[in-house]
Design a protein around this motif. Structure first.
Motif, PDB file in Angstrom:
ATOM      1  N   VAL A 115       0.659  -1.133   0.492  1.00  0.00           N
ATOM      2  CA  VAL A 115      -0.415  -0.266  -0.086  1.00  0.00           C
ATOM      3  C   VAL A 115       0.869   1.494   0.358  1.00  0.00           C
ATOM      4  CG1 VAL A 115      -1.896   1.611   1.073  1.00  0.00           C
ATOM      5  CG2 VAL A 115      -1.969  -1.334   0.841  1.00  0.00           C
ATOM      6  N   ARG A 116       2.065   1.116   0.703  1.00  0.00           N
ATOM      7  CA  ARG A 116       2.951   2.535   0.810  1.00  0.00           C
ATOM      8  C   ARG A 116       3.341   2.854  -0.285  1.00  0.00           C
ATOM      9  NH1 ARG A 116       4.449   5.191   4.446  1.00  0.00           N
ATOM     10  NH2 ARG A 116       4.175   3.582   6.046  1.00  0.00           N
ATOM     11  N   HIS A 117       4.032   1.420  -1.510  1.00  0.00           N
ATOM     12  CA  HIS A 117       4.343   1.906  -2.756  1.00  0.00           C
ATOM     13  C   HIS A 117       3.393   2.504  -3.686  1.00  0.00           C
ATOM     14  CE1 HIS A 117       7.020   0.213  -5.768  1.00  0.00           C
ATOM     15  NE2 HIS A 117       5.787   0.031  -6.600  1.00  0.00           N
ATOM     16  N   ALA A 118       2.202   1.862  -3.305  1.00  0.00           N
ATOM     17  CA  ALA A 118       1.309   2.620  -4.440  1.00  0.00           C
ATOM     18  C   ALA A 118       1.228   4.436  -3.926  1.00  0.00           C
ATOM     19  CB  ALA A 118      -0.284   2.342  -4.066  1.00  0.00           C
ATOM     20  N   PHE A 119       0.930   4.835  -2.919  1.00  0.00           N
ATOM     21  CA  PHE A 119       0.690   6.427  -2.544  1.00  0.00           C
ATOM     22  C   PHE A 119       2.508   6.660  -3.124  1.00  0.00           C
ATOM     23  CE2 PHE A 119      -2.784   4.965   0.294  1.00  0.00           C
ATOM     24  CZ  PHE A 119      -3.295   5.947   0.356  1.00  0.00           C
ATOM     25  N   ASP A 120       3.716   5.685  -2.552  1.00  0.00           N
ATOM     26  CA  ASP A 120       4.691   6.706  -2.417  1.00  0.00           C
ATOM     27  C   ASP A 120       5.415   6.649  -4.089  1.00  0.00           C
ATOM     28  OD1 ASP A 120       5.451   6.585  -0.241  1.00  0.00           O
ATOM     29  OD2 ASP A 120       6.541   5.100   0.035  1.00  0.00           O
ATOM     30  N   LYS A 121       4.883   5.934  -5.302  1.00  0.00           N
ATOM     31  CA  LYS A 121       5.439   5.599  -6.805  1.00  0.00           C
ATOM     32  C   LYS A 121       4.753   6.960  -7.657  1.00  0.00           C
ATOM     33  CE  LYS A 121       4.422   2.174 -10.424  1.00  0.00           C
ATOM     34  NZ  LYS A 121       6.262   1.901 -10.683  1.00  0.00           N
ATOM     35  N   CYS A 122       2.958   7.502  -6.863  1.00  0.00           N
ATOM     36  CA  CYS A 122       2.612   8.335  -7.075  1.00  0.00           C
ATOM     37  C   CYS A 122       3.125   9.765  -6.410  1.00  0.00           C
ATOM     38  CB  CYS A 122       1.296   8.079  -7.809  1.00  0.00           C
ATOM     39  SG  CYS A 122       1.146   6.429  -8.808  1.00  0.00           S
ATOM     40  N   ASN A 123       3.861   9.871  -5.894  1.00  0.00           N
ATOM     41  CA  ASN A 123       3.997  10.947  -5.162  1.00  0.00           C
ATOM     42  C   ASN A 123       2.117  11.510  -4.101  1.00  0.00           C
ATOM     43  OD1 ASN A 123       5.520  11.577  -7.353  1.00  0.00           O
ATOM     44  ND2 ASN A 123       5.311  13.255  -8.019  1.00  0.00           N
ATOM     45  N   GLY A 124       2.066   9.899  -3.895  1.00  0.00           N
ATOM     46  CA  GLY A 124       0.968  10.785  -2.408  1.00  0.00           C
ATOM     47  C   GLY A 124       1.950  10.063  -1.526  1.00  0.00           C
ATOM     48  N   ASN A 125       1.224  10.305  -0.197  1.00  0.00           N
ATOM     49  CA  ASN A 125       2.219  10.261   1.602  1.00  0.00           C
ATOM     50  C   ASN A 125       1.113   9.369   2.230  1.00  0.00           C
ATOM     51  OD1 ASN A 125       4.017  10.319   3.476  1.00  0.00           O
ATOM     52  ND2 ASN A 125       2.061  12.827   4.006  1.00  0.00           N
ATOM     53  N   LEU A 126       1.096   8.355   2.232  1.00  0.00           N
ATOM     54  CA  LEU A 126       0.826   7.485   3.525  1.00  0.00           C
ATOM     55  C   LEU A 126       0.463   8.154   4.824  1.00  0.00           C
ATOM     56  CD1 LEU A 126      -1.109   5.003   3.724  1.00  0.00           C
ATOM     57  CD2 LEU A 126       1.288   3.681   4.000  1.00  0.00           C
ATOM     58  N   GLY A 127      -0.267   8.287   6.043  1.00  0.00           N
ATOM     59  CA  GLY A 127       0.017   9.552   6.363  1.00  0.00           C
ATOM     60  C   GLY A 127      -0.940   8.446   8.107  1.00  0.00           C
ATOM     61  N   ALA A 128      -0.348   8.806   9.012  1.00  0.00           N
ATOM     62  CA  ALA A 128      -1.257   7.872  10.450  1.00  0.00           C
ATOM     63  C   ALA A 128      -2.533   7.945  10.043  1.00  0.00           C
ATOM     64  CB  ALA A 128      -0.957   8.995  11.807  1.00  0.00           C
ATOM     65  N   GLN A 129      -2.733   7.152  11.410  1.00  0.00           N
ATOM     66  CA  GLN A 129      -4.541   6.647  11.142  1.00  0.00           C
ATOM     67  C   GLN A 129      -5.453   7.823  11.967  1.00  0.00           C
ATOM     68  OE1 GLN A 129      -4.905   3.138  10.993  1.00  0.00           O
ATOM     69  NE2 GLN A 129      -7.411   3.473  10.837  1.00  0.00           N
ATOM     70  N   GLY A 130      -6.386   7.946  10.796  1.00  0.00           N
ATOM     71  CA  GLY A 130      -7.373   8.892  11.745  1.00  0.00           C
ATOM     72  C   GLY A 130      -6.337  10.859  10.669  1.00  0.00           C
ATOM     73  N   CYS A 131      -5.453  10.452  10.072  1.00  0.00           N
ATOM     74  CA  CYS A 131      -5.555  11.520   9.288  1.00  0.00           C
ATOM     75  C   CYS A 131      -6.445  12.414   8.519  1.00  0.00           C
ATOM     76  CB  CYS A 131      -3.452  11.150   9.025  1.00  0.00           C
ATOM     77  SG  CYS A 131      -3.943  10.533   7.310  1.00  0.00           S
ATOM     78  N   VAL A 132      -7.129  11.453   7.241  1.00  0.00           N
ATOM     79  CA  VAL A 132      -8.079  11.814   6.480  1.00  0.00           C
ATOM     80  C   VAL A 132      -9.571  11.314   7.216  1.00  0.00           C
ATOM     81  CG1 VAL A 132      -6.280  11.960   4.875  1.00  0.00           C
ATOM     82  CG2 VAL A 132      -8.084  10.013   5.052  1.00  0.00           C
ATOM     83  N   SER A 133      -9.725  10.136   7.741  1.00  0.00           N
ATOM     84  CA  SER A 133     -10.672  10.079   8.189  1.00  0.00           C
ATOM     85  C   SER A 133     -12.189  11.203   9.199  1.00  0.00           C
ATOM     86  CB  SER A 133     -10.548   8.320   9.249  1.00  0.00           C
ATOM     87  OG  SER A 133     -10.127   8.704  10.384  1.00  0.00           O
ATOM     88  N   TRP A 134     -11.186  12.112   9.227  1.00  0.00           N
ATOM     89  CA  TRP A 134     -11.994  13.034  10.220  1.00  0.00           C
ATOM     90  C   TRP A 134     -12.800  13.911   9.673  1.00  0.00           C
ATOM     91  CZ3 TRP A 134     -10.969  17.763   8.395  1.00  0.00           C
ATOM     92  CH2 TRP A 134     -11.028  18.405   7.462  1.00  0.00           C
ATOM     93  N   SER A 135     -12.496  14.097   7.677  1.00  0.00           N
ATOM     94  CA  SER A 135     -13.651  14.657   6.749  1.00  0.00           C
ATOM     95  C   SER A 135     -14.071  13.439   5.238  1.00  0.00           C
ATOM     96  CB  SER A 135     -12.164  15.490   5.801  1.00  0.00           C
ATOM     97  OG  SER A 135     -11.314  13.779   5.207  1.00  0.00           O
ATOM     98  N   PHE A 136     -14.514  12.443   6.438  1.00  0.00           N
ATOM     99  CA  PHE A 136     -15.175  11.448   5.669  1.00  0.00           C
ATOM    100  C   PHE A 136     -16.276  11.637   7.273  1.00  0.00           C
ATOM    101  CE2 PHE A 136     -11.767  10.796   3.108  1.00  0.00           C
ATOM    102  CZ  PHE A 136     -11.706  10.465   2.255  1.00  0.00           C
ATOM    103  N   ASP A 137     -17.457  11.118   6.165  1.00  0.00           N
ATOM    104  CA  ASP A 137     -18.665   9.891   7.413  1.00  0.00           C
ATOM    105  C   ASP A 137     -18.857   8.876   7.077  1.00  0.00           C
ATOM    106  OD1 ASP A 137     -18.977  12.083   9.051  1.00  0.00           O
ATOM    107  OD2 ASP A 137     -20.121  13.129   6.854  1.00  0.00           O
ATOM    108  N   LYS A 138     -19.132   7.345   7.740  1.00  0.00           N
ATOM    109  CA  LYS A 138     -19.830   5.917   7.022  1.00  0.00           C
ATOM    110  C   LYS A 138     -21.173   6.701   7.018  1.00  0.00           C
ATOM    111  CE  LYS A 138     -17.753   2.513   9.326  1.00  0.00           C
ATOM    112  NZ  LYS A 138     -17.278   1.536  10.025  1.00  0.00           N
ATOM    113  N   LYS A 139     -21.528   5.955   6.365  1.00  0.00           N
ATOM    114  CA  LYS A 139     -23.167   6.194   5.886  1.00  0.00           C
ATOM    115  C   LYS A 139     -23.486   4.603   4.421  1.00  0.00           C
ATOM    116  CE  LYS A 139     -23.344  11.021   5.212  1.00  0.00           C
ATOM    117  NZ  LYS A 139     -23.717  12.293   4.560  1.00  0.00           N
TER     118      LYS A 139
END
Length: 238
Positions: free
Chosen positions: A113-137
């Motif tokens: 998973v980290r490789h997929a992020f790194d290879k495409c100029n992404g950045n794998l972060g810590a747990q909770g770094c983006v989930s705050w901006s999503f709602d489970k529905k």
């Protein structure tokens, strides 16, 4: 794909499903196996299994495949032992990405998973770094063609849906996660067929990418993640 509309995401996902059906069936098979192990093989007494079967049918998984997967999960020789893992990070252009995986080996899945992020100029972060901006529905998508908007909306709200949106091609019905099974089953009984039906991570806001190079990198990253056998779902706000 511009990725700025929910329908663009749905359609892209559906087209991927159609072109990679075998891989999709394998992934859904894992979800069925886990549901059977947790709650038994009778969908009448296992709401999680009912939901996964509905997802399987929305993905055009044949009934024979579903039955075989349930029977295999029941078998005494079945030693598959998957655990659920979630990864979060940012894709190119600052797109928020959540990756849900089912794996029998975290030491294999995390670097991939980290490789997929790194290879495409992404950045794998810590747990909770983006989930705050999503709602489970719970999200149920129904193809619009041949259906009356007012009737579908009335049926959805009567079933307990929390929101209803009409797009050019589809109706999108949202529910609270705990209400999803009941709403889906009620609409199923009324004869509706679903483009997709599952509990999703829905972003609060969407990010638009205009730079062509960034668009290519983002699509490449999604392809790498979705092609990974351990990855079940990729949620993002592109």
């Amino acid at each position: 794909m511009s990725g700025h509309s929910k329908w663009a995401n749905i359609k892209n996902k559906k087209e991927k499903t159609d072109s990679q059906r075998g891989k999709v069936f394998t992934k859904i098979g894992r979800e069925i196996a886990i549901a059977v192990k947790e709650g038994g093989s009778d969908p009448a007494n296992n709401s999680k299994l009912r939901d996964v079967i509905a997802k399987a049918k929305a993905s055009n998984m044949p009934n024979d495949n579903i039955k075989r997967t349930i029977d295999k999960a029941l078998g005494s020789g079945n030693t598959d032992n998957y655990e659920s893992v979630t990864y979060e990070g940012y894709g190119p252009g600052g797109v928020a990405v959540i990756v849900d995986a089912l794996t029998d080996n975290r030491q294999r899945t995390a670097p991939e998973v980290r490789h997929a992020f790194d290879k495409c100029n992404g950045n794998l972060g810590a747990q909770g770094c983006v989930s705050w901006s999503f709602d489970k529905k719970g999200v149920i998508v129904i193809e619009r063609e041949g259906l009356d908007e007012d009737t579908v909306m009335a049926d959805a709200l009567e079933a307990g849906a929390s929101d209803f949106e009409a797009d050019e091609d589809v109706f999108s019905i949202s529910t609270e996660p705990d209400d999803f099974s009941g709403v889906r089953e009620d609409l199923e009984k009324k004869g509706y067929e679903f483009v997709s039906a599952e509990v999703e991570m829905v972003p609060d806001t969407y990010t638009t990418i205009t730079d062509e190079d960034t668009i290519i990198k983002m699509q490449k990253m999604l392809d790498l993640l979705e092609d990974n056998d351990d990855v079940q779902n990729v949620w993002h706000n592109w």
